[in-house]
Design a protein around this motif. Structure first.
Motif, PDB file in Angstrom:
ATOM      1  N   MET A 177     -16.307 -42.585  17.153  1.00 37.73           N
ATOM      2  CA  MET A 177     -14.951 -43.075  16.881  1.00 37.73           C
ATOM      3  C   MET A 177     -13.883 -42.047  17.238  1.00 37.73           C
ATOM      4  N   ASP A 178     -14.308 -40.833  17.603  1.00 36.33           N
ATOM      5  CA  ASP A 178     -13.325 -39.817  17.957  1.00 36.33           C
ATOM      6  C   ASP A 178     -12.505 -40.235  19.178  1.00 36.33           C
ATOM      7  N   TRP A 179     -13.154 -40.974  20.103  1.00 33.55           N
ATOM      8  CA  TRP A 179     -12.449 -41.372  21.314  1.00 33.55           C
ATOM      9  C   TRP A 179     -11.325 -42.357  20.986  1.00 33.55           C
ATOM     10  N   LEU A 180     -11.547 -43.195  19.953  1.00 29.80           N
ATOM     11  CA  LEU A 180     -10.486 -44.115  19.533  1.00 29.80           C
ATOM     12  C   LEU A 180      -9.317 -43.340  18.924  1.00 29.80           C
ATOM     13  N   TYR A 181      -9.641 -42.321  18.151  1.00 34.51           N
ATOM     14  CA  TYR A 181      -8.601 -41.499  17.526  1.00 34.51           C
ATOM     15  C   TYR A 181      -7.782 -40.789  18.607  1.00 34.51           C
ATOM     16  N   SER A 182      -8.467 -40.234  19.628  1.00 28.56           N
ATOM     17  CA  SER A 182      -7.743 -39.536  20.695  1.00 28.56           C
ATOM     18  C   SER A 182      -6.950 -40.502  21.563  1.00 28.56           C
ATOM     19  N   LEU A 183      -7.409 -41.754  21.625  1.00 30.77           N
ATOM     20  CA  LEU A 183      -6.752 -42.751  22.474  1.00 30.77           C
ATOM     21  C   LEU A 183      -5.469 -43.274  21.849  1.00 30.77           C
ATOM     22  N   PHE A 184      -5.454 -43.455  20.514  1.00 34.70           N
ATOM     23  CA  PHE A 184      -4.321 -44.112  19.863  1.00 34.70           C
ATOM     24  C   PHE A 184      -3.524 -43.204  18.916  1.00 34.70           C
ATOM     25  N   ILE A 185      -4.124 -42.151  18.388  1.00 29.32           N
ATOM     26  CA  ILE A 185      -3.473 -41.387  17.327  1.00 29.32           C
ATOM     27  C   ILE A 185      -3.104 -39.971  17.762  1.00 29.32           C
ATOM     28  N   GLU A 186      -4.054 -39.230  18.333  1.00 31.80           N
ATOM     29  CA  GLU A 186      -3.820 -37.836  18.672  1.00 31.80           C
ATOM     30  C   GLU A 186      -2.791 -37.727  19.797  1.00 31.80           C
ATOM     31  N   HIS A 187      -1.729 -36.947  19.570  1.00 38.42           N
ATOM     32  CA  HIS A 187      -0.647 -36.830  20.547  1.00 38.42           C
ATOM     33  C   HIS A 187      -1.135 -36.165  21.834  1.00 38.42           C
ATOM     34  N   SER A 188      -0.961 -36.859  22.952  1.00 35.35           N
ATOM     35  CA  SER A 188      -1.295 -36.333  24.270  1.00 35.35           C
ATOM     36  C   SER A 188      -0.615 -37.240  25.287  1.00 35.35           C
TER      37      SER A 188
ATOM     38  N   LEU B  70      -2.165 -38.934  27.583  1.00 34.54           N
ATOM     39  CA  LEU B  70      -2.960 -40.161  27.634  1.00 34.54           C
ATOM     40  C   LEU B  70      -2.583 -41.102  26.496  1.00 34.54           C
ATOM     41  N   GLN B  71      -2.488 -40.544  25.285  1.00 36.64           N
ATOM     42  CA  GLN B  71      -2.157 -41.374  24.130  1.00 36.64           C
ATOM     43  C   GLN B  71      -0.777 -41.999  24.275  1.00 36.64           C
ATOM     44  N   ALA B  72       0.200 -41.262  24.838  1.00 33.10           N
ATOM     45  CA  ALA B  72       1.546 -41.802  25.020  1.00 33.10           C
ATOM     46  C   ALA B  72       1.535 -42.983  25.978  1.00 33.10           C
ATOM     47  N   VAL B  73       0.787 -42.839  27.088  1.00 33.98           N
ATOM     48  CA  VAL B  73       0.705 -43.933  28.057  1.00 33.98           C
ATOM     49  C   VAL B  73       0.057 -45.162  27.434  1.00 33.98           C
ATOM     50  N   VAL B  74      -1.030 -44.953  26.681  1.00 38.03           N
ATOM     51  CA  VAL B  74      -1.731 -46.083  26.060  1.00 38.03           C
ATOM     52  C   VAL B  74      -0.844 -46.793  25.048  1.00 38.03           C
ATOM     53  N   VAL B  75      -0.179 -46.036  24.167  1.00 40.21           N
ATOM     54  CA  VAL B  75       0.649 -46.641  23.121  1.00 40.21           C
ATOM     55  C   VAL B  75       1.820 -47.408  23.723  1.00 40.21           C
ATOM     56  N   LEU B  76       2.515 -46.791  24.677  1.00 46.57           N
ATOM     57  CA  LEU B  76       3.673 -47.463  25.272  1.00 46.57           C
ATOM     58  C   LEU B  76       3.250 -48.689  26.073  1.00 46.57           C
ATOM     59  N   SER B  77       2.120 -48.606  26.758  1.00 52.58           N
ATOM     60  CA  SER B  77       1.621 -49.761  27.513  1.00 52.58           C
ATOM     61  C   SER B  77       1.237 -50.896  26.573  1.00 52.58           C
ATOM     62  N   LEU B  78       0.592 -50.536  25.458  1.00 54.67           N
ATOM     63  CA  LEU B  78       0.184 -51.558  24.499  1.00 54.67           C
ATOM     64  C   LEU B  78       1.397 -52.239  23.877  1.00 54.67           C
ATOM     65  N   ILE B  79       2.392 -51.463  23.487  1.00 57.75           N
ATOM     66  CA  ILE B  79       3.612 -52.032  22.912  1.00 57.75           C
ATOM     67  C   ILE B  79       4.295 -52.955  23.921  1.00 57.75           C
ATOM     68  N   SER B  80       4.377 -52.504  25.169  1.00 58.00           N
ATOM     69  CA  SER B  80       5.032 -53.309  26.206  1.00 58.00           C
ATOM     70  C   SER B  80       4.280 -54.607  26.455  1.00 58.00           C
ATOM     71  N   ALA B  81       2.958 -54.518  26.520  1.00 57.39           N
ATOM     72  CA  ALA B  81       2.158 -55.718  26.783  1.00 57.39           C
ATOM     73  C   ALA B  81       2.315 -56.743  25.660  1.00 57.39           C
ATOM     74  N   ILE B  82       2.232 -56.272  24.408  1.00 55.33           N
ATOM     75  CA  ILE B  82       2.374 -57.188  23.265  1.00 55.33           C
ATOM     76  C   ILE B  82       3.782 -57.782  23.240  1.00 55.33           C
ATOM     77  N   GLY B  83       4.796 -56.936  23.449  1.00 55.81           N
ATOM     78  CA  GLY B  83       6.174 -57.424  23.421  1.00 55.81           C
ATOM     79  C   GLY B  83       6.463 -58.425  24.517  1.00 55.81           C
ATOM     80  N   LEU B  84       5.994 -58.148  25.736  1.00 55.55           N
ATOM     81  CA  LEU B  84       6.228 -59.075  26.840  1.00 55.55           C
ATOM     82  C   LEU B  84       5.489 -60.388  26.628  1.00 55.55           C
TER      83      LEU B  84
END
Length: 554
Positions: A1-12, A14-28
């Protein structure tokens, strides 16, 4: 589960791209949902970001600032490129009245913002944010935030005010238009009336019976002090031809002329007699009429022709063809020698098949090349826009120099390049889909970052007493200017209701309301007036948001 934490929670990164892409996809995705025929479109990304921020999702502050700034710059520059070609032409006759009415909407809202700040005890940054939401104008919000950052003032509160007032801004314009319609508009006012467009090409046939022009060349006749016209075809002894500038006109010649409708009486005097045939019907089979000629639409794709005048190519004399129409961005233009060509212009060429093939090689007609936007012009324009935005401008009475910033600079340069670029032989053409892609990508990034940053304190603000006050202020800033200027335009200025409704939607930068208006009012007047006032009002709101804060907070 560490990969999920690094993907969505840990600041990096990669995490910034994933979070912003996810927000944009859901919003659109949510933005495509229509309620009572109304949708928030890309703006739903803003609210998806607010929810994500409310539930504790975040990204690195430096990454957030970079993505927000970059998205805003791309959006406003592409917006400037889009509105540029129509920005200055909107001040021509007919557009001046609509633009002045739309400016009235902008100024009333600005005045109410200042009065509300001093009279209701709401800080000016909060009031500016509420104004941006009430007018559904996210570029103005970006400009306001950049100004506050330059002044060292907290820049998040305008975003909260914008988020609170935005839904009211979408619906409020529609409510204002409905109130005017119920109170003042009769059924007859909604009937489509033909509008005279003095610049619209008009086709008319003449017979030459004026002895003053017998045996004169087309070139000599064109130099007489008469309105501009193009002789498209000449019939003589049963044969049709494309007259060159050296062609001599004789008695009894029949001429098919393209001009403006208002010029017909003067040209009738010049040539002698007007024929009664209506050549402007859409069902005319030109190829059947021109049994010896063909008609073909050719697209200008050669970069070296960008910015050149049509007459400088001498196509009529060199190839024996005639250009009867020019289509640019869906607008029909008169093919005069002084017309400046732009990449993407579609020319209707009439002549013999072999001649048209030669002209096709001259003009390009390589439609595939237009599908590749000139990114060099885009990036150069962004650099110039940011440079302009960084220049300090001293304004009397303001202690701190004003800067156009990340929003003001790029939109001004975008407008100037979109307008004057072709005249300086700059290839600024982008397909509509490419421009929409740039704008949507930039706006989605900006709104996702904006919502994510504002989300942590959004609901706390809304459910406090001042939150209800903000909602009431937002409603007033939306509805009151619409009602005042709508009544003035319709009742006193006698502007047709379709144009009034489109003007109100354009002055509030509200395409969602325009969709509603187009569905309920016949004709294209709403869309035309929206496009006429939108560039100026968008520009004014971006600049006013900055000037208000710089002038009254310094």
């Amino acid at each position: 589960m560490d990969w999920l934490y690094s993907l969505f929670i840990e600041h990096s990164a990669l995490q910034a791209v994933v979070v912003l892409s996810l927000i944009s996809a859901i919003g659109l995705g949510l933005g495509k949902i229509h309620i009572c025929g109304i949708s928030l479109g890309v703006t739903f990304v803003f609210f998806a970001g607010i929810l994500a921020g409310h539930f504790g999702l975040s990204i690195d502050p430096q990454m957030l600032n970079y993505a927000e700034s970059f998205g805003l710059v791309i959006f406003v520059y592409a917006l400037g490129l889009q509105v540029g070609p129509g920005f200055f032409s909107s001040f021509r006759t007919g557009g001046v009245q609509l633009n002045m009415l739309a400016v009235g909407v902008v100024l009333i809202g600005t005045l109410m913002t200042l009065l509300g700040s001093y009279g209701l005890g709401v800080s000016l940054p909060d009031m500016v944010g509420i104004l941006c939401g009430a007018t559904t104008n996210t570029p103005a919000l970006g400009a306001a935030q950049q100004t506050l950052k330059q002044m060292g003032i907290e820049a998040n509160t305008p975003a909260l005010g914008c988020a609170v007032a935005y839904p009211i801004g979408v619906v409020g314009v529609i409510l204002g238009i409905l109130m005017i319609r119920k109170a003042l508009v009769r059924k007859a006012d909604l009937e489509v009336k033909e509008k005279d467009d003095v610049n619209k090409p008009y086709i008319v046939a003449f017979q030459v019976h004026n002895p003053a022009i017998f045996n004169m060349s087309v070139k000599d006749i064109a130099q007489l002090s008469y309105p501009k016209f193009v002789i498209s075809r000449l019939w003589r002894d049963g044969n049709v031809s494309i007259p060159t500038s050296e062609k001599v006109i004789k008695e009894g010649d029949r001429l098919l002329v393209i001009t403006s409708e208002r010029n017909v009486p003067a040209l009738t005097v010049l040539f002698g007699e007007q024929e009664n045939t209506d050549w402007n019907k859409e069902d005319i089979d030109w190829n059947a009429i021109d049994s010896q000629l063909i008609s073909q639409r050719i697209v200008v794709t050669r970069p070296e022709l960008n910015g050149k005048k049509l007459g400088s190519l001498h196509l009529r004399n060199h190839y024996g063809i005639n250009i009867s129409r020019v289509y640019r961005s869906g607008v029909l233009l008169l093919a005069t020698a002084e017309l400046t060509l732009q990449l993407g212009d579609r020319l209707t060429v009439v002549g013999e098949a072999a001649a048209i093939q030669n002209v096709e090689r001259v003009l390009g007609n390589a439609v595939k090349s237009l599908k590749e936007p000139n990114l060099v012009a885009v990036f150069v324009g962004i650099v110039l826009g940011l440079a302009l935005g960084a220049i300090p401008i001293a304004i009397p009475g303001v202690s701190t120099p004003v800067k156009l910033g990340l929003a003001g600079g790029p939109i001004i340069v975008g407008i100037l390049i979109g307008t004057f670029g072709p005249r300086m032989h700059m290839v600024t053409y982008t397909t509509r889909s490419a421009n929409l892609m740039l704008r949507a990508l930039g706006l989605s990034l900006y709104l996702a970052c904006l919502g994510l940053d504002a989300g942590a304190h959004f609901f706390d603000t809304v459910f406090r007493p001042e939150g209800l006050l903000w909602i009431a202020i937002g409603c007033a800033l939306t509805v009151v200017p619409v009602l005042i200027m709508g009544v003035i335009a319709f009742r006193w200025m006698k502007v047709d209701f379709g144009s009034v409704a489109g003007m109100l939607c354009g002055s509030m930068a509200n395409p969602m309301a325009l969709n509603y208006v187009n569905d309920t009012i016949p004709g294209d007047n709403p869309s035309v007036s929206y496009a006429t006032v939108y560039p100026l009002c968008m520009f004014l709101r971006v600049i006013i948001a900055q000037v208000l804060l710089m002038f009254f907070l310094s």
